[in-house]
Design a protein around this motif. Structure first.
Motif, PDB file in Angstrom:
ATOM      1  N   LEU A  13       0.829  -1.209   0.000  1.00  0.00           N
ATOM      2  CA  LEU A  13       0.000   0.000   0.000  1.00  0.00           C
ATOM      3  C   LEU A  13       0.865   1.262   0.000  1.00  0.00           C
ATOM      4  CD1 LEU A  13      -2.891  -0.952   2.463  1.00  0.00           C
ATOM      5  CD2 LEU A  13      -3.042  -0.584   0.003  1.00  0.00           C
ATOM      6  N   ALA A  14       1.937   1.200   0.792  1.00  0.00           N
ATOM      7  CA  ALA A  14       2.818   2.361   0.865  1.00  0.00           C
ATOM      8  C   ALA A  14       3.472   2.616  -0.487  1.00  0.00           C
ATOM      9  CB  ALA A  14       3.884   2.141   1.930  1.00  0.00           C
ATOM     10  N   GLU A  15       3.879   1.540  -1.154  1.00  0.00           N
ATOM     11  CA  GLU A  15       4.514   1.664  -2.463  1.00  0.00           C
ATOM     12  C   GLU A  15       3.519   2.218  -3.493  1.00  0.00           C
ATOM     13  OE1 GLU A  15       7.354   1.764  -3.472  1.00  0.00           O
ATOM     14  OE2 GLU A  15       7.383   1.300  -5.614  1.00  0.00           O
ATOM     15  N   GLU A  16       2.277   1.729  -3.390  1.00  0.00           N
ATOM     16  CA  GLU A  16       1.233   2.231  -4.299  1.00  0.00           C
ATOM     17  C   GLU A  16       0.997   3.726  -4.092  1.00  0.00           C
ATOM     18  OE1 GLU A  16      -2.264  -0.188  -3.875  1.00  0.00           O
ATOM     19  OE2 GLU A  16      -1.505  -1.693  -5.272  1.00  0.00           O
ATOM     20  N   ALA A  17       0.951   4.114  -2.832  1.00  0.00           N
ATOM     21  CA  ALA A  17       0.733   5.531  -2.516  1.00  0.00           C
ATOM     22  C   ALA A  17       1.894   6.371  -3.042  1.00  0.00           C
ATOM     23  CB  ALA A  17       0.589   5.713  -1.006  1.00  0.00           C
ATOM     24  N   ARG A  18       3.108   5.827  -2.915  1.00  0.00           N
ATOM     25  CA  ARG A  18       4.292   6.562  -3.387  1.00  0.00           C
ATOM     26  C   ARG A  18       4.222   6.748  -4.898  1.00  0.00           C
ATOM     27  NH1 ARG A  18       8.934   6.069  -5.643  1.00  0.00           N
ATOM     28  NH2 ARG A  18       8.665   3.859  -6.092  1.00  0.00           N
ATOM     29  N   LEU A  19       3.871   5.669  -5.619  1.00  0.00           N
ATOM     30  CA  LEU A  19       3.782   5.744  -7.077  1.00  0.00           C
ATOM     31  C   LEU A  19       2.705   6.725  -7.517  1.00  0.00           C
ATOM     32  CD1 LEU A  19       4.252   1.986  -8.075  1.00  0.00           C
ATOM     33  CD2 LEU A  19       5.797   3.889  -8.571  1.00  0.00           C
ATOM     34  N   ALA A  24       1.125  11.921  -9.794  1.00  0.00           N
ATOM     35  CA  ALA A  24       0.404  13.183  -9.653  1.00  0.00           C
ATOM     36  C   ALA A  24       1.364  14.364  -9.794  1.00  0.00           C
ATOM     37  CB  ALA A  24      -0.307  13.249  -8.306  1.00  0.00           C
ATOM     38  N   ALA A  25       2.565  14.205  -9.204  1.00  0.00           N
ATOM     39  CA  ALA A  25       3.534  15.295  -9.248  1.00  0.00           C
ATOM     40  C   ALA A  25       4.016  15.537 -10.676  1.00  0.00           C
ATOM     41  CB  ALA A  25       4.717  14.981  -8.339  1.00  0.00           C
ATOM     42  N   SER A  26       4.241  14.465 -11.445  1.00  0.00           N
ATOM     43  CA  SER A  26       4.756  14.657 -12.795  1.00  0.00           C
ATOM     44  C   SER A  26       3.661  15.093 -13.752  1.00  0.00           C
ATOM     45  CB  SER A  26       5.427  13.381 -13.297  1.00  0.00           C
ATOM     46  OG  SER A  26       4.461  12.377 -13.464  1.00  0.00           O
ATOM     47  N   ALA A  27       2.402  14.769 -13.449  1.00  0.00           N
ATOM     48  CA  ALA A  27       1.309  15.170 -14.321  1.00  0.00           C
ATOM     49  C   ALA A  27       0.878  16.604 -14.041  1.00  0.00           C
ATOM     50  CB  ALA A  27       0.119  14.245 -14.142  1.00  0.00           C
ATOM     51  N   ALA A  28       1.057  17.030 -12.803  1.00  0.00           N
ATOM     52  CA  ALA A  28       0.612  18.370 -12.438  1.00  0.00           C
ATOM     53  C   ALA A  28       1.473  19.414 -13.137  1.00  0.00           C
ATOM     54  CB  ALA A  28       0.706  18.553 -10.929  1.00  0.00           C
ATOM     55  N   PRO A  29       0.851  20.318 -13.894  1.00  0.00           N
ATOM     56  CA  PRO A  29       1.632  21.355 -14.542  1.00  0.00           C
ATOM     57  C   PRO A  29       2.283  22.232 -13.478  1.00  0.00           C
ATOM     58  CG  PRO A  29      -0.666  21.367 -15.274  1.00  0.00           C
ATOM     59  CD  PRO A  29      -0.574  20.488 -14.073  1.00  0.00           C
ATOM     60  N   MET A  30       3.591  22.530 -13.668  1.00  0.00           N
ATOM     61  CA  MET A  30       4.313  23.363 -12.709  1.00  0.00           C
ATOM     62  C   MET A  30       4.009  24.816 -13.009  1.00  0.00           C
ATOM     63  SD  MET A  30       6.376  21.885 -10.472  1.00  0.00           S
ATOM     64  CE  MET A  30       7.796  22.980 -10.344  1.00  0.00           C
ATOM     65  N   ASN A  31       2.981  25.333 -12.394  1.00  0.00           N
ATOM     66  CA  ASN A  31       2.590  26.701 -12.693  1.00  0.00           C
ATOM     67  C   ASN A  31       3.193  27.700 -11.716  1.00  0.00           C
ATOM     68  OD1 ASN A  31       1.008  26.954 -15.102  1.00  0.00           O
ATOM     69  ND2 ASN A  31      -0.528  25.671 -14.106  1.00  0.00           N
TER      70      ASN A  31
END
Ligand code: HEM
Length: 162
Positions: A13-19, A24-31
């Motif tokens: 579960l922890a690994e899933e949460a990390r992934l 989410a971080a790489s998909a989120a546009p860095m605005n």
């Protein structure tokens, strides 16, 4: 034994949460929160969008525009390593929203998008020139071209950074 299984489950579960967080971080546009809206809607320009042939017309225009940007030695190097399909889609969205279309801009703000590129005023003018050639090729009326360019021109403040 129960405790061992649950420890293993917890690790999964922890690994899933990390992934998930990584995704989410790489998909989120860095605005940049201080940057102006990259796609302000101008509902009054809706007739201009029609003169561009609507969203479909913009999509065709962007093929010519991107081909021109790649071919022009002044702008080509900037776009050589970019995801051209993605940039074309963002440009269609951006121009469509600016021209009052029923579209959504999903890209980043102009400051963040061009931050690491060392773009000069001459580079900016070269891109506008390539866009004008593309618009002429697609028979966009001159007045309609200028309506769009008037909305793009002030973006030099966020884009020119050299
Ligand atoms: C009014 C002028 C301009 C507009 C409206 C514009 C718009 C955009 C947009 C919407 C994107 C995609 C944003 C995103 O990644 O989410 C983008 C990316 C890009 N722009 Fe511009 N741009 C302009 C000027 C320029 C100039 C002058 C250059 C360089 C000569 C340039 C080079 C690039 C490159 C290389 C990318 C791709 C970056 C990447 O691969 O992540 N742009 N631009």
């Amino acid at each position: 034994q129960d405790a061992a299984v649950s420890a293993e489950e917890q690790a999964i579960l922890a690994e899933e949460a990390r992934l998930e967080a990584e995704e989410a971080a790489s998909a989120a546009p860095m605005n940049d929160p201080t940057a102006p809206n990259p796609a302000p809607a101008h509902p009054e320009l809706r007739p201009v969008l029609d003169q561009f042939g609507g969203e479909a017309g913009l999509t065709k225009l962007m093929d010519t525009f991107m081909a021109g940007l790649i071919a022009d030695p002044r702008t080509g190097p900037f776009f050589a390593n970019s995801d051209q399909v993605r940039v074309k889609r963002q440009l269609v969205e951006q121009f469509c929203v600016i021209l009052g279309g029923d579209c959504t801009y999903t890209g980043r703000d102009m400051k963040s998008s061009h931050r690491d590129m060392q773009i000069g005023r001459g580079d900016f003018n070269a891109l506008v020139e390539v866009l004008q050639v593309a618009m002429n090729e697609h028979d966009v009326p001159f007045a309609a071209q200028n309506k769009l360019l008037a909305k793009l021109a002030p973006m030099h403040r966020e884009i020119v950074n050299k």
